[in-house]
Enzyme design. Structure first.
Site, mmCIF file in Angstrom:
data_model
loop_
_atom_site.group_PDB
_atom_site.id
_atom_site.type_symbol
_atom_site.label_atom_id
_atom_site.label_comp_id
_atom_site.label_asym_id
_atom_site.label_seq_id
_atom_site.Cartn_x
_atom_site.Cartn_y
_atom_site.Cartn_z
ATOM 1 N N CYS A 16 14.105 9.318 -17.481
ATOM 2 C CA CYS A 16 14.645 9.086 -18.819
ATOM 3 C C CYS A 16 15.308 7.718 -18.862
ATOM 4 C CB CYS A 16 15.657 10.166 -19.189
ATOM 5 S SG CYS A 16 17.117 10.157 -18.133
ATOM 6 N N CYS A 19 18.185 7.269 -16.598
ATOM 7 C CA CYS A 19 17.837 6.913 -15.217
ATOM 8 C C CYS A 19 17.708 5.401 -15.087
ATOM 9 C CB CYS A 19 16.518 7.564 -14.822
ATOM 10 S SG CYS A 19 16.556 9.369 -14.792
ATOM 11 N N CYS A 82 -6.680 -14.828 19.924
ATOM 12 C CA CYS A 82 -5.761 -14.500 21.007
ATOM 13 C C CYS A 82 -4.520 -13.822 20.442
ATOM 14 C CB CYS A 82 -5.376 -15.743 21.796
ATOM 15 S SG CYS A 82 -4.400 -16.924 20.853
ATOM 16 N N CYS A 85 -2.319 -15.758 18.029
ATOM 17 C CA CYS A 85 -2.792 -15.766 16.637
ATOM 18 C C CYS A 85 -2.211 -14.561 15.885
ATOM 19 C CB CYS A 85 -4.322 -15.706 16.580
ATOM 20 S SG CYS A 85 -5.187 -17.068 17.363
ATOM 21 N N ASP A 503 2.099 27.827 19.548
ATOM 22 C CA ASP A 503 2.271 28.962 18.641
ATOM 23 C C ASP A 503 1.259 30.018 19.084
ATOM 24 O OD1 ASP A 503 2.799 30.485 16.196
ATOM 25 O OD2 ASP A 503 0.813 29.772 15.592
ATOM 26 N N ASP A 702 -0.592 25.952 13.960
ATOM 27 C CA ASP A 702 -1.596 25.903 12.891
ATOM 28 C C ASP A 702 -1.077 26.323 11.524
ATOM 29 O OD1 ASP A 702 -1.301 28.669 13.448
ATOM 30 O OD2 ASP A 702 -3.308 29.043 12.625
ATOM 31 N N ASP A 706 4.799 26.400 11.262
ATOM 32 C CA ASP A 706 4.826 25.559 12.455
ATOM 33 C C ASP A 706 5.181 24.107 12.139
ATOM 34 O OD1 ASP A 706 4.041 27.630 14.186
ATOM 35 O OD2 ASP A 706 1.939 27.336 13.665
#
Length: 820
Positions: A16, A19, A82, A85, A503, A702, A706
């Site tokens: 807004c 803000c 190199c 660089c 796990d 997974d 976790d």
């Protein structure tokens, strides 16, 4: 008067006009910042930076809850040869206001940037690099043709320059070095043509070598030398120019030189340029092979696909495919984009994505992945992800991100390289001075040879290539084996891990539990328990809930809609079903609800002893029984744990399951340490405890629960079959979800780090050993100086050695049989 720097920033988080006012006041309070104004409509801020630092501006925005928008960009850079660089380019980019971070990769010839959107553009950053003498351009996206054409053009140009230089240098080398090796040849040559004439021919050919194929050293090396930031090109330019100038004076104005020093070194200048250009050609060829994994991945995606539109099937470019399109796949064709099978049956070879060699059966409802190869059946599938959202595109992005990373081990090399070239020039000057003061006659000629040799032999090319080439090849090969290093520095962190924690559900086990037994008490029946439990769990996505629901369906039982369902994280749930109040879950939940479980204690002890998970069921405050659920261990989990033990790791399991179940599985697999009955929020604490007990931790998981542990661990490893949240929190992704992938990741990490250490040792040892030799420390013993030509050859070979050593990583194979 302080020069003002106009600055524009895009700001995130403003909702807004209030803000915007708050952000504006925060900016105006920054000391030294002038005329700051924030526009809510455009979501941006305009200001004169004045004496303020950009970091102070972004910090002021963060303090009031907003942030400056950041963006990523990639620059393709030409002419880097190199580590000095890359260091110069990095320093220039990081010094630019608006740049958050800049990483330059010598092996890939790219810079990866993060900058503040609005403050600067990729085109501006490319101009900064171009002005340094390295042509640069922003890269939006690369396809196989773009990468291949750029690589081939670089190799062709390097080969052409090397061949031209060799053709022009060969007569010079034969005339001069042939005379040294065969005095009769020199006498005949000088007698027939005259020494001055022979020198004049050498002058003409060498000048042509320096002005044509060798001009790149002067065009790039001298400007940066004059700006006080010399690079490898500067060393070659100084060395060859010194040899050419001295020789030209000896030819055209010999009276300016002391007697005994009138010799020419045209062949040294010409051969130095030729050998270095030859080394760059070999280097370009080898560097092209370091990115072969990315190119193979890019090449997996077909250019066209057969799409059904308006009831007609036509071949269209994959760029025009959108989500929801229906695609037709013939036998033997590659899948164009990710999708879901709608019709047909077939087997698809997914080995190039997952590393698993066995074709996977596909029927309606099953997912297909872009880049995989269809078997003998015909399939129709609906596109579910296209463009950058496909799994193949995400894999390519992960690998590219990892290949552009800088490892902590490289920090030392970077610090040395920033001082290396100026130190070499200083060493060459000191060498010349010492020879002039203390050397035997002809001191001037010997000083020239020694000084030029020091300049030429001390090239930091090998230092700059040592780490990034190994990272590129190692992470690329890992991707081909189904192991994705999302972050390149995970290579080094995994090499330093001492414990691997897993796990349980979905990681060590299949994650698809099944009901194996039902025990009923207090006049309840098996079907009654299944009916009530399945109804209560109907809205849950937990794997155990799905197992109970499947068992009820197989028993022919109906499921009714529950009410007042309340999930209790890590323990179970409460609900109302058909007028009954249900409590379903762990023994701990029953204790919390003051439900007596004495009648099921014997059954509870029996099934937990077998490693099965108990789900207790209470109806209207009275225990009615329990359901035993078993989640089978993955076939190769034991082999993975055994391999980790052989590699010296401690292993652990962290699970919310019961202690008895966890210990049974740990005993079956040979796992050292058990953290059981851990709530999702406590997994992070379990990782910390393991770190305190054993050292750096790699955690493998997974699920969504976790994610905190994956983030807390020194290295987070996610199963590719798991949730997106877990994958995003991880450093490494195992595409197939096979626990053996952890062993592959460890093996790739150790082999790559070993390769990097070999390269760095060679790069540093080479310079430490040969700079003194080039300076002439062995002259008092042998009476010989290192020829500048040999110095040039050794310098070129050092880079080729490092690249060749890195390319050995392409032969890495999965350490466990079948894990590829």
């Amino acid at each position: 008067m302080t020069k003002m720097e106009k600055l524009r920033l895009d700001i995130e988080g403003m909702t807004c006009a209030g803000c915007a006012g708050r952000a504006e006041r925060a900016l105006q309070a920054v000391p030294g910042l002038q005329e700051a104004s924030v526009n809510f409509a455009t979501g941006s801020a305009q200001m004169d930076l004045g004496t303020a630092r950009l970091s102070e501006v972004t910090a002021a925005l963060r303090e009031v809850g907003y942030s400056a928008s950041e963006e990523d960009a990639v620059l393709s850079i030409e002419g880097m040869h190199c580590a000095s660089c890359t260091a110069r380019i990095e320093d220039a980019l990081n010094a630019k206001s608006g740049v958050v971070s800049a990483r330059v990769n010598l092996a890939s010839q790219q810079a990866k940037l993060r900058f503040l959107r609005g403050a600067i553009t990729p085109e501006d950053l490319a101009r900064i690099v171009t002005d340094l003498g390295y042509p640069a351009r922003p890269v939006e996206a690369q396809n196989e043709d773009d990468v291949g054409e750029r690589r081939d053009a670089e190799i062709r140009d390097a080969r052409r320059m090397a061949v031209i230089a060799a053709v022009l240098t060969l007569p010079v080398f034969v005339m001069e070095m042939g005379g040294h090796l065969f005095p009769a040849f020199r006498d005949a040559l000088h007698g027939s043509r005259g020494k001055e004439t022979i020198w004049l021919v050498q002058f003409g050919l060498t000048t042509l070598v320096l002005a044509w194929p060798g001009r790149t050293f002067f065009a790039r090396g001298l400007p940066v030398l004059l700006r006080g930031a010399p690079d490898m090109n500067s060393l070659v330019a100084l060395g060859t120019a010194a040899a050419w100038i001295f020789s030209s004076v000896a030819l055209f104005a010999p009276e300016l030189l002391p007697e005994g020093t009138r010799a020419v070194y045209f062949e040294a200048a010409a051969v130095i340029v030729t050998l270095i250009l030859l080394g760059r050609w070999l280097e370009a060829r080898a560097r092209g092979r370091t990115g072969s994994a990315i190119r193979r991945l890019i090449g997996l995606q077909p250019r066209t696909a057969r799409v059904e539109r308006d009831r007609e099937i036509t071949d269209v470019s994959i760029e025009t495919i959108v989500e929801g399109d229906i695609l037709h796949l013939r036998p033997g064709e590659r899948v164009a984009v990710d999708g879901e099978v709608t019709d047909g049956q077939s087997y698809i070879d997914e080995s190039m994505i997952t590393g698993e060699p066995k074709p996977v059966a596909k029927t309606p409802g099953d997912p297909v992945v872009g880049g995989t190869i269809n078997g003998q059946g015909a399939l129709t599938f609906r596109a579910t992800a296209v463009g950058r959202d496909t799994m193949l595109s995400r894999i390519i992005a992960m690998v590219e991100e990892a290949q552009g990373a800088k490892l902590p081990i490289q920090a030392m090399a970077d610090r040395v390289v920033r001082l290396f070239v100026p130190a070499v020039i200083f060493t060459a000057l000191v060498t010349v001075a010492v020879w002039l003061l203390f050397g035997p006659e002809p001191a001037l000629g010997l000083a020239l040879v020694a000084g030029v040799s020091v300049l030429i032999i001390a090239c930091p090319c090998a230092m700059g290539l040592a780490t990034p080439t190994s990272i590129m090849v190692g992470t690329g090969r890992a991707a081909e084996l189904g192991t994705l290093f999302r972050k390149g520095d995970a290579l080094q962190r995994l090499d330093g891990a001492r414990v691997v924690a897993f796990d349980k559900t979905g990681t060590l086990t299949k994650g698809a539990p099944t009901v194996v037994d039902v025990t009923s008490v207090n006049e309840a029946t098996r079907n009654e328990l299944l009916h009530l439990a399945a109804s209560a769990e109907a809205q849950s996505e937990h794997p155990i809930a799905r197992a109970i629901e499947t068992a009820a369906q197989e028993a022919g039982l109906s499921v009714v809609k529950p009410s007042n369902v309340q999930a209790i994280g890590g323990h179970g749930l409460t609900a109302k079903v058909a007028g009954h109040s249900l409590v379903i879950g762990t023994a701990r939940l029953m204790a919390q609800e003051n439900i007596d479980t004495a009648l099921v204690q014997d059954a509870l002890a029996k099934l937990t002893g077998r490693g099965e998970t108990p789900v207790l069921i209470a109806v209207d405050g009275e225990i009615k029984g329990l359901i035993a659920v078993s989640d089978p261990i993955k076939p190769h989990a034991k082999a993975a744990i055994d391999a980790l033990h052989r590699d010296g790791f401690k292993t652990a399991v962290i699970t919310g399951d019961t202690s008895a179940t966890a210990k049974t599985i740990a005993a079956e697999l040979g796992i050292d340490h058990v953290e059981a009955e851990v709530l999702p929020g406590e997994k992070r604490d379990a990782v910390r405890r393991l770190r305190e007990a054993f050292g750096p931790v790699a955690f493998v998981g997974d699920g969504i629960n976790d994610a905190p542990a994956l983030a807390e661990a020194d290295v987070g490893v996610a199963m590719g079959t798991g949730t997106d949240v877990a994958i995003e929190a991880a450093d490494i992704v195992l595409v197939s979800g096979d626990p053996r992938g952890v062993v592959t990741a460890v093996y790739v990490s150790r082999q790559t780090m070993r390769n990097i250490r070999q390269n760095l040792f060679w790069a540093f040892a080479y310079n430490i050993a040969l700079i003194p030799v080039a300076a002439g420390v062995i002259y008092p013993v042998t009476g010989m100086l290192l020829s500048p030509m040999l110095a040039a050859g050794a310098m070129a070979l050092s880079s080729v050695f490092v690249l060749s050593n890195a390319l050995r990583l392409r032969r890495i194979a999965a350490p466990l049989e079948g894990d590829s």
